[in-house]
Enzyme design. Structure first.
Site, mmCIF file in Angstrom:
data_model
loop_
_atom_site.group_PDB
_atom_site.id
_atom_site.type_symbol
_atom_site.label_atom_id
_atom_site.label_comp_id
_atom_site.label_asym_id
_atom_site.label_seq_id
_atom_site.Cartn_x
_atom_site.Cartn_y
_atom_site.Cartn_z
ATOM 1 N N HIS A 172 0.846 -1.198 0.000
ATOM 2 C CA HIS A 172 0.000 0.000 0.000
ATOM 3 C C HIS A 172 0.882 1.250 0.000
ATOM 4 C CE1 HIS A 172 0.474 1.057 4.326
ATOM 5 N NE2 HIS A 172 0.957 -0.165 4.314
ATOM 6 N N GLU A 193 5.336 2.243 -10.679
ATOM 7 C CA GLU A 193 3.927 2.466 -11.043
ATOM 8 C C GLU A 193 3.735 2.960 -12.471
ATOM 9 O OE1 GLU A 193 1.304 3.817 -8.218
ATOM 10 O OE2 GLU A 193 2.581 3.410 -6.502
#
Lengths: 326, 286
Positions: free
Chosen positions: B42, B173
Site C-alpha cells: 500500500h 507504477e
C-alpha cells in the site's frame, strides 16, 4: 539538501511566542535602528547584555541562536580582520614586519597540509584553524634566514582604535542577528506575513496592496520545501538516466543542469496553476475583505514589548545626541 | 546474481519526529535474467525506497545491496562507478514530468545513451528502436514531449530508459493514471519486452488484477518490511491480504461473492475476466 529549514520557527511557549507579531516586527525593527544609533563600545556591550536578557526572558536557548550564527561566521571574522587592519587611529599597539619569503611560504604550506590532515579527524576544527592562523603569522614575523630570498615584506600595524572598532562592529552584528533570530524562532511564518500585512496596510493609500504582498510571501514560503522536494526527485530521475552532476566536461555539465532546470520550471508552473485553480474553486477573490481563523490580538505583553522598545530607542537617541553627556 | 539485498534498512532523516524508517531489514534476491516481478504494497510501504536502492540512487543506512557484484553500503565508495550501475539497472520514475526536458521526443530519449558516452548516431538508433519498442511510431520523434498525452509521456519516459539498454528494468507504477485499456496495453508491452529480451523486469504496482494476471513472482511490502516473496497464486490462496492492507483481484472477489450469495462451488482462482466468465458458465447459472 535535507538540512535546510526556512523560517526556522521552532514551536515553544516562551514569552515571545505569545507576543503579537505586529509588535514583535515593529519592536525588532526599531531596536535594530537603535543599535545603529549607538557609537561607543560600552554602549553596544550594554545593548548586547540586554539582548541576552531578552533571550533569557524568552527562554530561548543560546545554542539555537549560535547555530543561527554559523552561516555568517566567516563574515564576522572578515569584518573583524578588516577593521583591525584598516583602522589607523589611536595609539599604536603592534608594529612588525611580515617577511614573505620562499622558505616562509614553504613553511606555511607545510603547516596548511598538517592542518588539513588533522582536520580529517573532525574534532576541534575551529581550534585547529586558529592554530594554523596564528602559526602562519608567527612564521611570517619571526622566521628569517640569512640565505632566504625575500620576496616582499609587509608592515603590520595594529592600533588601539582598530581593535576597539572591530569588537564594536562584531558586537553590533551579533546583536542584530540575535534580534532577528528571536523574531524568526518564535514567530510562525504565517503569523509573520499576517503581521507584515497588517503593519503595511496604511500603504494602501499610496497604491501598495499589502494583502497581495503578504499572500505572495506566504505562498512562496509555503512552496519552498515542496520545490526542494521536487528538485530532489528530478535530480534522481536524471541521475537514473546517467546524468552525473559531479564529473564530466563543462559542456556536459551545462546540459545536465538544463535537464534539471526545465522540468523544475515546468513543474513549478504546473503547481502554481493547480494552486490558482484550487483557490478559485474555493471562491478566493483577490482584494476582497476576508475573515481569519486566527485574529491578531494585543495583550499586556505587547505593551511591555512596546515600552521596552520605546525606552531603548529613546536612550539610544539620547546617547547619540550626547544629551546624557558621558 | 543481479541484485541482492542483505538486511537493508533505510531511514529518512526528519526534523519533527526523529528518523522515519522507510524500509527495515529487507533481504531479497533478484536474478539478472528471466524474472518478471511485481513489487506490491500500500502507499507508504517502502516500495519506491526499495526501488531506488536497486540502482544506487540512495544508499542503505544499514546492511548492503549487491548490484552486479558491486557492493553498495552506507558510504559512497570512490572505487565504484555509480553511473555504470545505473546503466545496468534502469529505473523509470512514476511521473514522466520529472525527466522530460528536451524539445523533441527523440532528443529526450537520446539523453540517457549520450550520458554513457555512446556516439550520436548510435544513440539515435537506440532511441528510434526504443520508441518502436514502446509502441510509438516514428512520427512522434520530432514532437514536443510536453504536448503529448499522459500515456504517451509515460511511454516516452520508459523509452528513455530502454534506450540505455539496461540489463534490469525497474518501473515505478507505470500503469498509474492510465485507463484500464491503457494499463493492459502497457502490461502487454512489458511482457513482450520481457519475452523478447529475457531482461529481468520489476514493476511496482497497486493493481492486484494485473499482478495476478501477468506476473510470475510477487514481492509484498508492508510498513517497510518484506512480508511475502513468491508466486501470486499462493499469495492469494494462502495468505490473508487484509493484514498487509492489500486487496484481492476482482475475479477472486466476484467469484467468492457469487459462491457466498448463490451457494455455489466455483473455483474462485481465475486469472482473467474471461476465465472467470467461463467458470460461471460451467456452473450453468447463466
Amino acid at each position: 539538501m535535507n538540512g535546510i529549514i526556512i523560517g526556522q520557527f521552532i514551536p515553544g511557549d516562551g514569552f515571545f511566542y505569545k507576543v503579537d507579531p505586529r509588535s514583535k516586527i515593529a519592536g525588532i525593527f526599531f531596536l535594530m535602528i537603535a543599535v545603529f544609533l549607538l557609537k561607543d563600545i560600552y554602549q553596544v556591550l550594554g545593548a548586547l547584555l540586554l539582548t541576552f536578557g531578552l533571550l533569557i526572558i524568552g527562554k530561548i536557548s543560546f545554542i539555537k541562536v549560535l547555530k543561527g550564527l554559523k552561516p555568517i561566521f566567516i563574515l564576522l571574522i572578515f569584518t573583524f580582520v578588516f577593521q583591525i587592519l584598516i583602522n589607523r587611529q589611536g595609539n599604536i599597539l603592534v608594529d612588525t614586519n611580515l617577511n614573505i619569503s620562499l622558505i616562509n611560504i614553504g613553511l606555511v604550506i607545510i603547516l596548511f597540509v598538517i592542518w588539513r590532515f588533522l582536520a580529517k579527524f573532525k574534532k576541534f576544527n575551529f581550534l585547529l584553524f586558529l592554530g594554523f592562523l596564528f602559526g602562519s603569522i608567527f612564521i611570517f614575523i619571526y622566521s628569517s634566514f640569512s640565505f632566504d630570498y625575500n620576496l616582499t615584506s609587509f608592515n603590520l600595524q595594529i592600533y588601539e582604535k582598530g581593535i576597539e572598532m572591530s569588537i564594536f562592529v562584531v558586537i553590533r552584528l551579533l546583536i542584530i542577528i540575535t534580534l532577528s533570530t528571536i523574531l524568526t524562532l518564535t514567530t510562525k511564518p504565517t503569523d509573520l506575513t499576517q503581521g507584515l500585512e497588517s503593519l503595511l496596510s496604511p500603504l494602501k493609500k499610496i497604491g501598495f496592496n499589502s494583502e497581495d504582498f503578504a499572500l505572495i510571501i506566504s505562498i512562496s514560503l509555503r512552496y519552498i520545501p515542496t520545490i526542494f522536494d521536487e528538485a530532489n526527485k528530478i535530480m534522481q530521475a536524471q541521475a537514473s538516466r546517467g546524468a552525473d552532476f559531479s564529473e564530466g566536461k563543462l559542456k556536459e555539465k551545462l546540459k545536465q543542469v538544463i535537464s534539471l532546470l526545465i522540468p523544475m520550471f515546468i513543474i513549478a508552473f504546473m503547481r502554481s496553476e493547480e494552486l490558482a485553480d484550487a483557490m478559485e474553486s474555493r471562491n478566493f477573490v483577490p482584494g476582497k475583505a476576508r475573515t481569519r481563523i486566527h485574529e491578531l490580538n494585543y495583550s499586556y505583553r505587547d505593551v511591555l514589548v512596546t515600552a521596552f522598545t520605546v525606552v531603548f530607542f529613546a536612550v539610544a537617541l539620547l546617547f547619540r545626541l550626547n544629551v546624557l553627556g558621558y | 546474481m543481479g541484485i541482492r539485498f542483505n538486511e537493508v534498512s533505510h531511514k529518512y532523516s526528519s526534523f519533527s519526529d526523529g528518523n522515519l524508517s522507510a524500509i527495515y531489514q529487507v533481504s531479497l534476491k533478484i536474478k539478472a535474467k528471466d524474472e518478471f516481478i511485481a513489487l506490491v504494497g500500500h502507499t507508504g510501504s517502502g516500495k519506491t525506497t526499495l526501488a531506488k536502492h536497486m540502482n544506487a540512487l540512495i544508499f542503505p543506512t544499514e546492511g548492503n545491496v549487491e548490484i552486479f557484484n558491486k557492493i553498495i553500503t552506507k558510504k559512497r565508495n570512490r572505487d565504484i562507478k555509480y553511473n555504470e550501475i545505473r546503466k545496468k539497472v534502469g529505473l523509470v520514475f512514476q511521473f514522466p514530468e520529472y525527466q522530460l526536458f528536451e524539445e523533441t521526443v527523440l532528443k529526450d530519449i537520446m539523453f540517457g545513451p549520450l550520458n554513457f558516452h555512446i556516439s550520436k548516431e548510435e544513440a539515435r538508433n537506440l532511441a528510434i528502436n526504443a520508441l518502436k519498442l514502446v509502441g510509438l511510431d516514428e512520427s512522434y520523434s520530432n514532437r514536443n514531449p510536453y504536448n503529448l498525452s499522459g500515456g504517451e509521456k509515460k511511454r516516452v519516459s520508459i523509452a528513455g530508459i530502454l534506450a540505455m539498454d539496461p540489463d534490469i528494468l525497474v518501473l515505478d507504477e507505470p500503469t498509474s493514471g492510465l485507463d484500464p485499456a491503457g494499463k493492459r496495453v502497457l502490461m502487454e508491452l512489458f511482457k513482450d519486452i520481457h519475452k523478447r529480451t529475457n531482461k529481468t523486469i520489476i514493476i511496482i504496482t497497486h493493481d492486484m488484477d494485473l499482478v495476478y494476471e501477468y506476473f510470475s513472482r510477487a514481492v509484498v511490502m508492508n510498513e517497510g518490511e518484506l512480508v511475502y516473496d513468491g508466486s501470486p497464486e499462493s499469495l492469494f490462496k494462502e495468505h490473508d491480504l487484509s493484514k498487509n492492507h492489500l486487496d484481492y483481484p476482482n475475479t477472486i472477489k466476484v467469484l467468492t461473492h457469487l459462491n457466498k450469495t448463490l451457494k455455489l462451488n466455483l473455483n474462485v482462482y481465475q486469472k482473467t475476466a474471461i476465465d472467470a466468465l467461463k467458470e460461471i458458465e460451467k456452473a450453468g447459472i447463466l
